[in-house]
Design a protein around this motif. Structure first.
Motif, PDB file in Angstrom:
ATOM      1  N   ILE A 164      -1.707   6.438   6.068  1.00  0.00           N
ATOM      2  CA  ILE A 164      -1.651   5.188   6.837  1.00  0.00           C
ATOM      3  C   ILE A 164      -1.098   5.433   8.234  1.00  0.00           C
ATOM      4  CG2 ILE A 164      -0.651   2.867   6.950  1.00  0.00           C
ATOM      5  CD1 ILE A 164      -0.538   2.881   3.889  1.00  0.00           C
ATOM      6  N   ALA A 165       0.171   5.865   8.318  1.00  0.00           N
ATOM      7  CA  ALA A 165       0.851   6.040   9.597  1.00  0.00           C
ATOM      8  C   ALA A 165       2.156   6.792   9.345  1.00  0.00           C
ATOM      9  CB  ALA A 165       1.134   4.689  10.257  1.00  0.00           C
ATOM     10  N   PRO A 166       2.758   7.377  10.393  1.00  0.00           N
ATOM     11  CA  PRO A 166       4.031   8.080  10.212  1.00  0.00           C
ATOM     12  C   PRO A 166       5.105   7.226   9.569  1.00  0.00           C
ATOM     13  CG  PRO A 166       3.095   8.630  12.344  1.00  0.00           C
ATOM     14  CD  PRO A 166       2.219   7.563  11.766  1.00  0.00           C
ATOM     15  N   ILE A 167       5.168   5.926   9.901  1.00  0.00           N
ATOM     16  CA  ILE A 167       6.200   5.081   9.310  1.00  0.00           C
ATOM     17  C   ILE A 167       6.004   4.950   7.806  1.00  0.00           C
ATOM     18  CG2 ILE A 167       4.929   2.965   9.836  1.00  0.00           C
ATOM     19  CD1 ILE A 167       8.764   3.453   9.637  1.00  0.00           C
TER      20      ILE A 167
ATOM     21  N   LYS B 203       0.766  -1.244   0.000  1.00  0.00           N
ATOM     22  CA  LYS B 203       0.000   0.000   0.000  1.00  0.00           C
ATOM     23  C   LYS B 203       0.800   1.300   0.000  1.00  0.00           C
ATOM     24  CE  LYS B 203      -3.547  -2.688   0.230  1.00  0.00           C
ATOM     25  NZ  LYS B 203      -4.337  -2.927  -0.991  1.00  0.00           N
ATOM     26  N   ILE B 204       2.112   1.246   0.136  1.00  0.00           N
ATOM     27  CA  ILE B 204       2.887   2.485   0.186  1.00  0.00           C
ATOM     28  C   ILE B 204       3.435   2.808  -1.202  1.00  0.00           C
ATOM     29  CG2 ILE B 204       4.820   3.692   1.256  1.00  0.00           C
ATOM     30  CD1 ILE B 204       4.617   1.771   3.608  1.00  0.00           C
ATOM     31  N   PRO B 205       3.059   3.927  -1.789  1.00  0.00           N
ATOM     32  CA  PRO B 205       3.573   4.288  -3.120  1.00  0.00           C
ATOM     33  C   PRO B 205       5.086   4.563  -3.076  1.00  0.00           C
ATOM     34  CG  PRO B 205       1.625   5.580  -2.537  1.00  0.00           C
ATOM     35  CD  PRO B 205       2.075   4.905  -1.284  1.00  0.00           C
TER      36      PRO B 205
ATOM     37  N   VAL C  32       0.389  -3.457   8.575  1.00  0.00           N
ATOM     38  CA  VAL C  32      -0.297  -4.727   8.306  1.00  0.00           C
ATOM     39  C   VAL C  32      -1.809  -4.534   8.259  1.00  0.00           C
ATOM     40  CG1 VAL C  32      -0.737  -7.043   9.186  1.00  0.00           C
ATOM     41  CG2 VAL C  32       1.586  -6.112   9.249  1.00  0.00           C
ATOM     42  N   GLU C  33      -2.343  -3.754   9.190  1.00  0.00           N
ATOM     43  CA  GLU C  33      -3.786  -3.507   9.213  1.00  0.00           C
ATOM     44  C   GLU C  33      -4.250  -2.760   7.970  1.00  0.00           C
ATOM     45  OE1 GLU C  33      -4.581  -1.497  12.843  1.00  0.00           O
ATOM     46  OE2 GLU C  33      -4.130  -3.250  14.115  1.00  0.00           O
ATOM     47  N   ALA C  34      -3.336  -1.977   7.370  1.00  0.00           N
ATOM     48  CA  ALA C  34      -3.681  -1.250   6.153  1.00  0.00           C
ATOM     49  C   ALA C  34      -3.511  -2.104   4.900  1.00  0.00           C
ATOM     50  CB  ALA C  34      -2.818   0.005   6.039  1.00  0.00           C
TER      51      ALA C  34
ATOM     52  N   GLY D  35       5.730   0.910  13.925  1.00  0.00           N
ATOM     53  CA  GLY D  35       4.412   1.035  13.319  1.00  0.00           C
ATOM     54  C   GLY D  35       4.042  -0.142  12.455  1.00  0.00           C
ATOM     55  N   TRP D  36       4.634  -1.284  12.734  1.00  0.00           N
ATOM     56  CA  TRP D  36       4.398  -2.503  11.952  1.00  0.00           C
ATOM     57  C   TRP D  36       2.914  -2.851  11.870  1.00  0.00           C
ATOM     58  CZ3 TRP D  36       7.766  -5.997   9.461  1.00  0.00           C
ATOM     59  CH2 TRP D  36       7.225  -7.241   9.132  1.00  0.00           C
TER      60      TRP D  36
END
Length: 518
Positions: free
Chosen positions: A276-279, A49-51, A326-328, A321-322
């Motif tokens: 998603i999150a800072p990480i 999910k991270i571009p 994963v949840e995303a 922030g693992w």
């Protein structure tokens, strides 16, 4: 069909055939991300999910290795292996990393990648994170201490030159930090602190997450902002490329990134960008940073004569922030078990993408097993020089693979090492693991390790222990692993010595093992 440029390159290695030297040897740029998982390039795992548009483009233009591994599942040991071509567990450091103010892990007389290239006429630079120790000046010397970070409250003289760092290990130029989450919190240029750390570190929640809470009160430069580290070293790397592109001398740049390692401090323009999150934001900024360096190469007009290697020092961190990822729906380790620090594949299997226009087939991939220790031998072959008889003990060139040629000397075995000092030995698809016997490291010290066997060809997730079903394989591989350790080298015909007695059958009793007596 081999292109003319590739044919010329291959023939130039043929004994007895002499060709006019090219205008210059290829530039080499190694980009080492920090805690960047094997699943973090979206082009490799489209469902994640991270571009990562910049690294996706590099994948389109280069060769991706699907069986690439860091020398260790944590920072310092991998950096040691990459720069020396030697497994770090052959040194006295048997677990974890270099702590604050500890001395150099690379010995003064050891062959290094920048030193080798420098002898071939290259200009060499390290920009970013060092994390391989220094001899810090002060009323006491930097020491190898069992107590982790036990020296950070000592008094050190930051006005004097810092010896034993990058400039004495083959680099002409250095700019960066020791590492972003350990003191002193300030930039270092060559062997001097750039701005004196006259202030004391205070926590600022606006900076990000996973901040170094254990170092409140440590020396820091006034107005030090951790969010500025990655943008600054990126800018320095871009400027270095622009400057070197105007010169006739070939250059080697080791861009050792500080992200997405903690502290997780995405700069303002990346905060919240992933949704998603800072990480995840920080992974996106890592992609951007690598992209700026690659674009600087292209913009300077040296793309065709520059080799770009992108990789990472270990798997993605599990404490930054693992669960949010994963949840995303993002799997930082892809289909592999584990994460940073682990002996499992997710701890040490890393992305490795190499671009070299007209030499490497664009958009290609290879299943060849590669370790980051192999970068030294590969660069030596690129620079048209033989490895010396001593040094680079665990470095095997993968240049033929890059050029699409057969490689009879390709790597068939691999040694992996965890944060806690656990070992694994690969032979083809077989992986023999020697893991802790207790619930944690301290309970396991001095006790026999537990032996497990996996077949990665049929069990990539390392779920089925086959040790009891294949005792003959366990016995054979244990014998081979013992021989590899005792030989002191992975290179055929080379005999070398380890710095300490290396044990895989029991868990080590000390982080810094005793040195072998002469």
């Amino acid at each position: 069909m081999v292109s003319k440029s590739v044919l010329f390159f291959l023939l130039s290695f043929t004994p007895g055939i002499v060709f006019a030297a090219p205008q210059s040897q290829p530039n080499i740029v190694v980009i080492l991300a920090d805690d960047f998982g094997v699943g973090d390039i979206q082009a490799h795992y489209p469902d994640n999910k991270i571009p990562t548009p910049y690294l996706d483009q590099l994948v389109k233009e280069g060769m991706s290795f699907t069986d690439a591994h860091s020398g260790s599942a944590v920072c310092s040991p991998t950096r040691y292996g990459l720069l020396t071509g030697r497994y770090s567990w052959r040194t006295r450091l048997q677990e974890w990393v270099i702590a604050a103010y500890e001395p150099p892990l690379i010995s003064e007389n050891r062959l290094t990648l920048p030193g080798l290239l420098k002898s071939r006429g290259y200009q060499t630079a390290c920009i970013g994170k060092w994390h391989l120790g220094w001899n810090w000046p002060g009323p006491q010397t930097s020491q190898m201490r069992e107590q982790k970070n036990g020296q950070w409250k000592y008094k050190w003289d930051f006005t004097k030159p810092i010896k034993g760092g990058p400039n004495s290990r083959g680099f002409d130029y250095f700019f960066g930090v020791d590492l972003p989450n350990l003191p002193p919190f300030t930039f270092i240029e060559n062997d001097h602190v750039l701005e004196q750390p006259t202030a004391k570190f205070k926590l600022d929640a606006s900076e990000g997450i996973v901040l170094p809470r254990g170092f409140i009160g440590a020396p820091t430069a006034p107005d030090w902002r951790m969010q500025n580290i990655l943008p600054e070293i990126t800018n320095r790397a871009v400027n270095y490329i622009e400057q070197q592109s105007q010169k006739k001398t070939s250059f080697f740049l080791y861009f050792s990134m500080t992200s997405p390692h903690e502290p997780v401090v995405p700069s303002i323009k990346f905060q919240g960008k992933s949704g998603i999150a800072p990480i995840a934001d920080f992974v996106m900024e890592t992609d951007w940073s690598a992209g700026q360096v690659i674009q600087a190469i292209d913009r300077a007009g040296i793309k065709d004569n520059t080799i770009v290697i992108f990789t990472a020092d270990n798997g993605h961190s599990h404490y930054t922030g693992w669960n949010d990822l994963v949840e995303a729906g993002h799997q930082p380790s892809g289909p592999y078990r584990g994460h940073k620090g682990d002996i499992w594949e997710g701890g040490h299997r890393v992305p490795l993408v190499v671009r070299w226009p007209d030499h490497i087939q664009a958009g290609s991939s290879s299943q060849q097993m590669v370790c980051l220790t192999d970068i030294l031998a590969t660069c030596a072959e690129i620079a048209r020089t033989d490895l010396p008889q001593s040094g680079a003990e665990d470095s095997l060139s993968f240049l033929p693979v890059l050029l699409g040629e057969a490689n009879p000397e390709s790597r068939q075995t691999l040694v992996s090492h965890s944060n806690h000092g656990e070992f694994a030995y690969r032979d083809g698809s077989w992986k023999l693991v020697f893991k802790l016997s207790g619930r944690n490291l301290e309970q396991s010290r001095g006790k026999p390790t537990i032996v497990e066997l996996y077949n990665l060809e049929t069990d990539i997730g390392e779920e089925q222990d086959l040790a009891e079903k294949h005792p003959e394989t366990v016995s054979r591989m244990t014998t081979e692993f013992t021989q590899l350790i005792e030989q002191g080298s992975s290179r055929s015909g080379q005999k070398a010595a380890n710095d300490t007695r290396v044990r895989f059958d029991i868990t080590q009793k000390q982080r810094w093992a005793p040195a072998l007596k002469d």
